[in-house]
Write an enzyme that holds these catalytic residues in place. Structure first.
Site, PDB file in Angstrom:
ATOM      1  N   ASP A 200      67.842  -1.926  35.542  1.00 48.46           N
ATOM      2  CA  ASP A 200      68.782  -1.603  36.812  1.00 48.46           C
ATOM      3  C   ASP A 200      67.786  -2.539  37.874  1.00 48.46           C
ATOM      4  O   ASP A 200      66.659  -3.106  37.605  1.00 48.46           O
ATOM      5  CB  ASP A 200      68.258  -0.195  37.351  1.00 48.46           C
ATOM      6  CG  ASP A 200      69.219   0.514  36.206  1.00 48.46           C
ATOM      7  OD1 ASP A 200      70.217   0.034  35.907  1.00 48.46           O
ATOM      8  OD2 ASP A 200      68.972   1.779  36.085  1.00 48.46           O
TER       9      ASP A 200
ATOM     10  N   ARG B  97      63.176   6.994  34.267  1.00 49.18           N
ATOM     11  CA  ARG B  97      62.847   7.740  35.668  1.00 49.18           C
ATOM     12  C   ARG B  97      63.296   9.080  35.943  1.00 49.18           C
ATOM     13  O   ARG B  97      62.325   9.514  36.693  1.00 49.18           O
ATOM     14  CB  ARG B  97      63.903   6.758  36.586  1.00 49.18           C
ATOM     15  CG  ARG B  97      63.435   5.310  36.641  1.00 49.18           C
ATOM     16  CD  ARG B  97      64.379   4.266  37.614  1.00 49.18           C
ATOM     17  NE  ARG B  97      64.530   4.851  38.576  1.00 49.18           N
ATOM     18  CZ  ARG B  97      65.822   4.429  39.458  1.00 49.18           C
ATOM     19  NH1 ARG B  97      66.691   3.624  38.908  1.00 49.18           N
ATOM     20  NH2 ARG B  97      65.916   4.793  40.684  1.00 49.18           N
TER      21      ARG B  97
ATOM     22  N   ARG C  74      69.733  -3.486  29.266  1.00 53.62           N
ATOM     23  CA  ARG C  74      70.128  -3.898  30.816  1.00 53.62           C
ATOM     24  C   ARG C  74      69.114  -3.022  31.788  1.00 53.62           C
ATOM     25  O   ARG C  74      69.339  -1.811  31.562  1.00 53.62           O
ATOM     26  CB  ARG C  74      71.619  -3.602  30.973  1.00 53.62           C
ATOM     27  CG  ARG C  74      72.482  -4.314  30.363  1.00 53.62           C
ATOM     28  CD  ARG C  74      73.816  -3.827  30.484  1.00 53.62           C
ATOM     29  NE  ARG C  74      75.065  -4.501  29.668  1.00 53.62           N
ATOM     30  CZ  ARG C  74      76.199  -4.199  29.822  1.00 53.62           C
ATOM     31  NH1 ARG C  74      76.694  -3.159  30.350  1.00 53.62           N
ATOM     32  NH2 ARG C  74      77.141  -5.077  29.141  1.00 53.62           N
TER      33      ARG C  74
ATOM     34  N   TYR D 271      59.124   1.259  27.201  1.00 58.24           N
ATOM     35  CA  TYR D 271      58.888   1.077  28.362  1.00 58.24           C
ATOM     36  C   TYR D 271      57.638   1.782  29.030  1.00 58.24           C
ATOM     37  O   TYR D 271      56.936   2.718  28.494  1.00 58.24           O
ATOM     38  CB  TYR D 271      60.068   2.156  29.178  1.00 58.24           C
ATOM     39  CG  TYR D 271      61.512   1.507  29.207  1.00 58.24           C
ATOM     40  CD1 TYR D 271      61.814   0.686  30.359  1.00 58.24           C
ATOM     41  CD2 TYR D 271      62.252   1.969  28.113  1.00 58.24           C
ATOM     42  CE1 TYR D 271      63.154   0.193  30.026  1.00 58.24           C
ATOM     43  CE2 TYR D 271      63.377   1.084  28.020  1.00 58.24           C
ATOM     44  CZ  TYR D 271      63.907   0.479  29.123  1.00 58.24           C
ATOM     45  OH  TYR D 271      65.260  -0.387  28.915  1.00 58.24           O
TER      46      TYR D 271
END
Length: 255
Positions: free
Chosen positions: A52, A202, A50, A111
């Protein structure tokens, strides 16, 4: 019911994230609505991860079960037609076995985070990369990144809202790449692991940016990691530079 794996690319700017929501647009909701145009009724798809609000994908993977036997080509073409004009595209589609699960069958997720250093505002990459106006040291950021690789308790680098059972994860790669960019420099953070905690990438990038700017050292990163305290984390960077780049399975369903 035949099961299909979908490889999905999307721009996260107009969405409140991947997960379906009642009052806000989501990537999951857009795809499920497109599926309902093909086979009337409610559809539920499951994704590898999932993302954001504001986070993008180059290679998100989801699976769906349908009543009709579709050829993968026709299914992807039909979905892309009904997804317009949303910035979502099915870039791969494959018929898979019933035991394939986009989330639970995955063995690795990768990522990408794009950070651009330049004085001028971003134009073409606005909303698709994080811009800072100061210079950054790629070697210093890599030295800090090296302190995070391996199996650790990543409590410092996960959101307080993270629902994972354990903060212990194994980080396989955190590589900083420096590239030329018009009027500045682009830094790409390549991050690879079996699974991630909420806001982990992040949190990494926001902390390493402070290292690149000279406010932190690599040793400060180690101290933050060892603290196992969210308060010890550096700033959490904004979502717009983050992309779910790819998902790996024991056997690639799209080959």
């Amino acid at each position: 019911m035949p099961r299909y794996a979908l490889r999905i690319e999307y721009d996260g700017k107009p969405f409140a994230g991947w997960q379906r929501q009642k009052e806000h647009p989501s990537v999951q909701g857009a795809i499920e609505a497109a599926l309902a145009k093909l086979e009337p009724g409610a559809h539920t798809i499951a994704a590898a991860g999932r993302t954001d609000a504001g986070v993008h994908a180059l290679g998100q993977v989801a699976h769906c079960d349908l009543a009709k036997d579709w050829t993968p080509f026709r299914l992807s073409e039909a979905l892309n037609y009904h997804l317009k004009p949303a910035p979502v595209a099915i870039v791969g589609c494959a018929l898979v076995t019933d035991d394939f699960h986009a989330r639970f069958s995955a063995v690795e997720r990768q990522y990408l985070f794009r950070l651009i250093s330049r004085r001028a505002p971003l134009v073409h990459d606005r909303g698709n990369a994080w811009r800072v106006s100061h210079d950054l040291d790629a070697e210093a950021m890599q030295a800090g990144a090296d302190r995070l690789i391996g199996k650790h308790d990543f409590t410092t680098f996960r959101s307080t809202m993270c629902q994972a059972d354990s903060p212990v994860k194994t980080l396989d790669e955190l590589r900083v790449e420096r590239l030329p960019y018009p009027g500045g420099v682009e830094f790409r953070f390549h991050v690879r692991a079996r699974s991630f905690l909420h806001n982990q990438v992040r949190s990494f990038v926001g902390t390493l940016e402070r290292v690149g700017a000279g406010s932190w050292t690599a040793e400060d990163v180690s101290r933050a990691l060892d603290a196992k305290d969210r308060a010890a984390c550096g700033p959490v960077c904004p979502p717009e530079g983050l992309y779910l780049a790819s998902v790996t399975y024991p056997s690639d369903p799209f080959e």
